[in-house]
Structure formats: C-alpha cells, structure tokens
Write a protein that holds these residues in place. Sequence first.
Motif, short mmCIF file in Angstrom:
data_model
loop_
_atom_site.label_atom_id
_atom_site.label_comp_id
_atom_site.label_asym_id
_atom_site.label_seq_id
_atom_site.Cartn_x
_atom_site.Cartn_y
_atom_site.Cartn_z
N ARG A 190 0.92 -1.15 0.00
CA ARG A 190 0.23 -0.25 -0.79
C ARG A 190 1.28 1.39 -0.22
O ARG A 190 0.49 2.09 -0.59
N ALA A 191 1.80 1.46 1.03
CA ALA A 191 3.30 2.67 0.84
C ALA A 191 3.77 2.97 0.22
O ALA A 191 4.16 3.34 -0.82
N MET A 192 3.99 1.27 -1.34
CA MET A 192 4.37 1.68 -2.57
C MET A 192 3.77 2.18 -3.33
O MET A 192 4.03 3.35 -4.06
N ARG A 193 2.63 1.78 -3.08
CA ARG A 193 1.22 2.23 -4.66
C ARG A 193 1.40 3.74 -4.20
O ARG A 193 1.34 4.48 -5.27
N PHE A 194 0.78 4.62 -2.89
CA PHE A 194 0.81 5.58 -2.52
C PHE A 194 2.50 6.79 -2.66
O PHE A 194 2.72 7.41 -3.78
N ALA A 195 3.18 6.31 -2.52
CA ALA A 195 4.39 6.89 -3.03
C ALA A 195 5.17 6.75 -4.30
O ALA A 195 5.39 7.89 -4.59
N PHE A 196 4.34 5.29 -5.06
CA PHE A 196 4.73 6.30 -6.70
C PHE A 196 3.60 6.92 -7.74
O PHE A 196 4.38 7.91 -8.04
N THR A 197 2.82 6.76 -7.01
CA THR A 197 1.88 8.12 -7.64
C THR A 197 1.92 9.21 -6.62
O THR A 197 2.62 9.95 -8.07
N GLY A 198 2.29 8.99 -6.18
CA GLY A 198 2.97 10.98 -5.38
C GLY A 198 3.85 11.61 -6.30
O GLY A 198 4.45 11.96 -6.46
N VAL A 199 5.12 10.58 -6.10
CA VAL A 199 6.36 10.78 -7.81
C VAL A 199 5.50 11.02 -8.62
O VAL A 199 6.40 12.08 -9.11
N LEU A 200 4.96 10.25 -9.38
CA LEU A 200 4.90 10.90 -10.79
C LEU A 200 3.72 12.40 -10.95
O LEU A 200 4.21 13.21 -12.06
N ILE A 201 2.97 12.28 -9.87
CA ILE A 201 2.27 13.55 -9.65
C ILE A 201 3.20 15.12 -9.51
O ILE A 201 3.53 15.88 -8.99
N LEU A 202 4.66 14.28 -8.53
CA LEU A 202 5.72 15.49 -8.62
C LEU A 202 6.69 16.17 -9.66
O LEU A 202 6.68 17.19 -9.44
N GLN A 203 6.41 15.06 -10.84
CA GLN A 203 7.01 15.32 -11.99
C GLN A 203 7.17 16.54 -12.15
O GLN A 203 8.28 17.67 -12.45
N VAL A 204 5.75 17.16 -12.53
CA VAL A 204 5.64 18.17 -13.53
C VAL A 204 5.75 19.39 -12.29
O VAL A 204 6.65 20.64 -12.80
N PRO A 205 5.28 19.63 -11.67
CA PRO A 205 5.98 20.97 -10.45
C PRO A 205 6.97 21.24 -10.50
O PRO A 205 7.23 22.63 -10.62
#
Length: 157
Positions: free
Chosen positions: A98-113
């Motif tokens: 669960r933590a890996m899924r959330f961290a991966f999603t957060g890292v992907l969202i972070l890339q553009v900003p």
Amino acid sequence: MSALIESRSENYLRFSRRSMGALLAEVLVIGTLCMVMTLWPGSGQYWMVQAGWLLPVAITIGLVTLQRTTLRGGRWRPDVAEVRTIMDDEWRRVNLNRAMRFAFTGVLILQVPLGLTLAHLPALRAVIAMATATTTVGMTTLISLFLYFDRETRDAG
C-alpha cells in the motif's frame, strides 16, 4: 518459555519499527544536504568536504545505540525464527505494498510541478535536483506511510 519468545518477538518488532524511523531521518538529512548542494553550489560543498566524515560516524553511532537499547544487547539476526516471522508477516507485506502504491503515485504527480519549478536552473543542475527531490520524496513517503499503516490494528472489529 512462551513469555520469553513473545518478549523477543516484541523486541525484534520494536527494533524493526525504530530502525525504519531512523532510516526516515537519514533519508531526510541526506536528501536535504544533496538538495542544498545542488540548488546553492558553494554553500554545502565546503561543509561536506571538511566534515563529511561526521555523517557516517553519526549514523553508525545512532544505529548501534538503537540496537543496544531496543534489543537489550542482542543482535539482529535474519536467521532467527522470530525475525523471519516478522519479515514474512502478511499484514506487513500488505502495508508495504500500500505504501509503495501511494509513494509511486506521489512521485509521478510531483514530476510536472518539480520540473516547472526547477526550469530556471541550468540543465545539469535541474536534472540532479529533480533526481534528488524525487528520491527523497519517494523514500520519505514510502517509509512514512509504511510506518503509519503498520501501526494500525489488524482487525478493528
């Protein structure tokens, strides 16, 4: 004998959680130092060159202290049955996933900003800053969420 095994299991579990907390602190410190060195060249390098040996020494002292206080002089041995039980626990594996899924999603969202924020830097420094920020945020999110999910009770009902 059962109380002794439960006590050893609790000690190993407590050590596992505390070492994850120590790892979180290390990731934050090292990630911050790397970001400072990337964004403001000349400010962090002097300290790292002159006193860079202090960081590994401090980490080693902290880990030895953590082991001695939590395991009461014992050693973390992966071949011990209690340690294998803790590491193979299905609940901990689910929490880590669960933590890996959330961290991966957060890292992907972070890339553009992050890319837009660092666009004013020279290309090499911007890429290094993005890599450092991505790694730091990803590891921090993963460890924090794992520790948060792991503290929840298994069956609330």
